[in-house]
Scaffold this active site. Sequence first.
Site, mmCIF file in Angstrom:
data_model
loop_
_atom_site.group_PDB
_atom_site.id
_atom_site.type_symbol
_atom_site.label_atom_id
_atom_site.label_comp_id
_atom_site.label_asym_id
_atom_site.label_seq_id
_atom_site.Cartn_x
_atom_site.Cartn_y
_atom_site.Cartn_z
ATOM 1 N NE ARG A 166 114.778 -12.581 57.542
ATOM 2 C CZ ARG A 166 114.591 -13.236 58.687
ATOM 3 N NH1 ARG A 166 115.637 -13.653 59.396
ATOM 4 N NH2 ARG A 166 113.388 -13.477 59.145
ATOM 5 C CB SER A 244 108.805 -10.185 54.302
ATOM 6 O OG SER A 244 107.829 -10.962 54.967
ATOM 7 C CD GLU A 339 114.061 -10.620 53.716
ATOM 8 O OE1 GLU A 339 114.150 -11.854 53.701
ATOM 9 O OE2 GLU A 339 113.334 -10.003 54.509
#
Length: 347
Positions: A166, A244, A339
Site C-alpha cells: 500500500r 478498508s 489507508e
Amino acid sequence: MSTPTLAERTTLRLGGPGRRWVTATTEDALLDAVRTADAAGEPVLVLGGGSNLVVADEGFPGTVVEVATRGVRADVEGDDPTCGGALVEVAAGEDWDGFVATAVARGWVGVEALSGIPGSVGATPVQNVGAYGQEVADTVARVRTWDRTEGRLRTFAAADCGFGYRHSRFKAEPGRYVVLSVAFQLPVGTLGAPVRYAELARTLGVEPGERAPLAAVREAVLGLRAGKGMVLDAADHDTWSAGSFFTTPVLPADRVPEGAPAFPQPDGSVKTSAAWLIERAGLGKGWGAEVTGGRATLSTKHTLALTNRGEATSEDVVALARAVRDRVAEAYDVTLVPEPVLVGCVL
C-alpha cells in the site's frame, strides 16, 4: 451548473466545497489547471474517483482538480499475443473497475482479482492498490506524471516507483506527482493469474497457486466484495465507505498478538489482520453508535470499513476511526494506520 461538493464526489459521501473547481477532461486541461494553481500559490486537491478520501466538512480551501481524462490504448506485442502480451496505456481518469472489466473481456491477465475496487486508474499506483492476492505493482510497466516540484513531465518505470505494501514513491511525497496515465504489461490468455488468496481459491474451487478462467475470477471477487459491502450501492449504507479504513499491520514477529493471523514476510516481519484486532478488541460489526450517535459506524458486514449511515459528518468518521485506533492500541499495543488520505482532518 452549480459547483459540486466533495460529498458528491467521494464514496464516503462526505466533504464540503472546494473554493474553486476544475473538471479536466483532457491531459492538457489537467496540466493547465495544476500549473495555474501552483503559479498562483493556490492549494490543489487532485481528485480521482474519491474512493480513498476523507475531506473535512468545511471543504477544501483551494482548487479541486477533478481528473476526468479518458482513454485505453493497447499495443499487442508480436504475431502471437499469448507470447508477448499486451502493453496497455490507460488515462488516469478512467474508472478502475471499468478498466478491469475491459481487461477480462479482452483476455488481458493480471488485474482480474482487483475487480470491484472503486476509484480511478490514476490513483491505483499511488496506494499500490491490492486485493485478493493481486496488487497493481504486479502489472504496472510505467507511470507518467507531472512533477509539481520540478515543473516537468516525468515517467517512472515500475522499478523506480518504490512500490511496497500500500505504498509507492508517489504516496511517500504526497502532492508532488500528478499521475497522467498508467501503462500495464499484461499477459494474454483465458485463465487468470495463479490464485494466491485462500478465500478466493475456495470460492473458485481451486487450490492456491492454480488458475481459473478470467471471467470466473472476476465474478467470484465481485461476489466476495459484495458480501462485505465493498461494491458500491447507493441503497446500501455499508458501501458508503472508503473501503478498508486501516492497512494490514506489519509487525516484528515477537509483537504479533497470541492467536492472531500471522503471515511471515521475507524480511522477517509478520503481517497480521486489522479486522481480527478490531473484533478481538470488542468492536463488532455495526459498532460505533455510542461514539457518533449512530451517524457513522463500522460496517454491519465487515469490521474494517467505517461507514456513513446517511447523515454523518467527516468529523463523525474521524472520531470513529480515532476510537477504533485507540481501543486496539489499548488492547494490543498495535497502532492501526489509516489507508485513506485525510484532507483537512486530523486523526
